[in-house]
Scaffold this motif. Structure first.
Motif, mmCIF file in Angstrom:
data_model
loop_
_atom_site.group_PDB
_atom_site.id
_atom_site.type_symbol
_atom_site.label_atom_id
_atom_site.label_comp_id
_atom_site.label_asym_id
_atom_site.label_seq_id
_atom_site.Cartn_x
_atom_site.Cartn_y
_atom_site.Cartn_z
ATOM 1 N N UNK A 1 0.739 -1.174 0.104
ATOM 2 C CA UNK A 1 -0.028 0.071 0.036
ATOM 3 C C UNK A 1 0.884 1.244 -0.013
ATOM 4 N N UNK A 2 1.955 1.268 0.902
ATOM 5 C CA UNK A 2 2.799 2.373 0.909
ATOM 6 C C UNK A 2 3.533 2.585 -0.599
ATOM 7 N N UNK A 3 4.063 1.261 -1.114
ATOM 8 C CA UNK A 3 4.748 1.556 -2.374
ATOM 9 C C UNK A 3 3.775 2.173 -3.410
ATOM 10 N N UNK A 4 2.469 1.836 -3.294
ATOM 11 C CA UNK A 4 1.585 2.356 -4.282
ATOM 12 C C UNK A 4 1.172 3.874 -3.700
ATOM 13 N N UNK A 5 1.224 4.579 -2.881
ATOM 14 C CA UNK A 5 1.185 5.858 -2.555
ATOM 15 C C UNK A 5 2.351 6.729 -2.275
ATOM 16 N N UNK A 6 3.234 6.530 -3.211
ATOM 17 C CA UNK A 6 4.484 7.234 -2.903
ATOM 18 C C UNK A 6 4.277 8.684 -3.161
ATOM 19 N N UNK A 7 3.014 9.068 -3.830
ATOM 20 C CA UNK A 7 2.694 10.557 -4.057
ATOM 21 C C UNK A 7 2.292 11.057 -2.605
ATOM 22 N N UNK A 8 1.884 10.296 -1.775
ATOM 23 C CA UNK A 8 1.130 10.664 -0.462
ATOM 24 C C UNK A 8 -0.108 10.262 -0.338
ATOM 25 N N UNK A 9 -0.903 10.541 0.747
ATOM 26 C CA UNK A 9 -2.292 9.970 1.117
ATOM 27 C C UNK A 9 -2.833 10.853 2.051
ATOM 28 N N UNK A 10 -4.009 10.871 2.094
ATOM 29 C CA UNK A 10 -4.739 11.774 3.185
ATOM 30 C C UNK A 10 -5.096 10.981 4.248
ATOM 31 N N UNK A 11 -4.985 9.749 4.238
ATOM 32 C CA UNK A 11 -5.227 8.876 5.617
ATOM 33 C C UNK A 11 -4.733 7.444 5.542
ATOM 34 N N UNK A 12 -4.348 6.892 6.571
ATOM 35 C CA UNK A 12 -3.998 5.581 6.468
ATOM 36 C C UNK A 12 -5.168 4.797 5.898
ATOM 37 N N UNK A 13 -4.866 3.321 5.617
ATOM 38 C CA UNK A 13 -5.776 2.405 5.102
ATOM 39 C C UNK A 13 -6.565 2.138 6.361
ATOM 40 N N UNK A 14 -7.849 1.528 6.146
ATOM 41 C CA UNK A 14 -8.790 1.340 7.156
ATOM 42 C C UNK A 14 -7.991 0.489 8.325
ATOM 43 N N UNK A 15 -7.251 -0.602 7.859
ATOM 44 C CA UNK A 15 -6.982 -1.523 8.802
ATOM 45 C C UNK A 15 -5.720 -1.063 9.709
ATOM 46 N N UNK A 16 -5.091 0.061 9.314
ATOM 47 C CA UNK A 16 -3.938 0.477 10.030
ATOM 48 C C UNK A 16 -4.176 0.691 11.608
ATOM 49 N N UNK A 17 -3.316 -0.148 12.209
ATOM 50 C CA UNK A 17 -3.669 0.112 13.869
ATOM 51 C C UNK A 17 -3.217 1.334 14.450
ATOM 52 N N UNK A 18 -2.587 2.176 13.477
ATOM 53 C CA UNK A 18 -1.945 3.552 14.151
ATOM 54 C C UNK A 18 -2.852 4.569 13.553
ATOM 55 N N UNK A 19 -4.062 4.146 12.925
ATOM 56 C CA UNK A 19 -4.955 5.270 12.243
ATOM 57 C C UNK A 19 -5.236 6.322 12.949
ATOM 58 N N UNK A 20 -5.535 6.284 14.289
ATOM 59 C CA UNK A 20 -5.960 7.581 15.142
ATOM 60 C C UNK A 20 -4.753 8.306 15.566
ATOM 61 N N UNK A 21 -3.651 7.871 15.873
ATOM 62 C CA UNK A 21 -2.475 8.415 15.930
ATOM 63 C C UNK A 21 -1.963 9.287 14.584
ATOM 64 N N UNK A 22 -1.850 8.614 13.562
ATOM 65 C CA UNK A 22 -1.553 9.208 12.205
ATOM 66 C C UNK A 22 -2.572 10.394 12.029
ATOM 67 N N UNK A 23 -3.872 10.222 12.153
ATOM 68 C CA UNK A 23 -4.818 11.161 11.988
ATOM 69 C C UNK A 23 -4.717 12.315 12.774
ATOM 70 N N UNK A 24 -4.344 12.133 14.156
ATOM 71 C CA UNK A 24 -4.032 13.315 14.984
ATOM 72 C C UNK A 24 -2.800 14.050 14.474
ATOM 73 N N UNK A 25 -1.695 13.630 14.125
ATOM 74 C CA UNK A 25 -0.598 13.939 14.069
ATOM 75 C C UNK A 25 -0.556 14.630 12.253
ATOM 76 N N UNK A 26 -1.465 14.198 11.667
ATOM 77 C CA UNK A 26 -1.420 14.878 10.196
ATOM 78 C C UNK A 26 -1.439 16.345 10.139
ATOM 79 N N UNK A 27 -0.696 16.853 9.347
ATOM 80 C CA UNK A 27 -0.759 18.447 9.342
ATOM 81 C C UNK A 27 -2.085 18.877 8.526
ATOM 82 N N UNK A 28 -2.439 19.884 9.407
ATOM 83 C CA UNK A 28 -3.649 20.534 9.130
ATOM 84 C C UNK A 28 -4.864 20.228 10.169
ATOM 85 N N UNK A 29 -4.725 18.999 10.818
ATOM 86 C CA UNK A 29 -5.645 18.572 11.538
ATOM 87 C C UNK A 29 -5.461 19.077 13.031
ATOM 88 N N UNK A 30 -6.343 19.820 13.590
ATOM 89 C CA UNK A 30 -6.435 20.565 14.787
ATOM 90 C C UNK A 30 -6.973 19.572 15.988
#
Length: 87
Positions: free
Chosen positions: A58-87
């Motif tokens: 999945x990461x190889x296929x998103x070398x251009x970036x992504x707005x969010x993790x895939x749904x199965x990511x165990x760190x989805x909440x942490x990544x969403x909190x740290x994502x730039x532009x998210x308050x």
């Protein structure tokens, strides 16, 4: 207990996921947005993933970036909190 190679592999996946979302984990830690213990916990959560090869693909296929993790990511909440532009 996880072996060293497994921990290194998952640490790399966590870092790649963060980068794909535009997150600099080192900078976030320096700014105090995330504690080093949280990053360590994220790596341990990642080791519980049943298909890290799929994640790597999945990461190889998103070398251009992504707005969010895939749904199965165990760190989805942490990544969403740290994502730039998210308050």
């Amino acid at each position: 207990m996880q072996d060293r190679d497994s921990l290194k592999r998952h640490a790399a996946l966590v870092d790649r996921m963060a980068e794909t979302l535009g997150i600099d984990l080192q900078e976030a830690a320096l700014e105090g947005s995330v504690a080093m213990d949280e990053i360590a916990d994220a790596v341990l959560r990642c080791t519980g993933c049943s298909d890290p090869s799929h994640c790597a693909g999945w990461l190889d296929g998103h070398g251009h970036g992504a707005a969010q993790t895939p749904g199965y990511c165990r760190n989805r909440d942490l990544m969403a909190r740290l994502r730039p532009g998210v308050a």
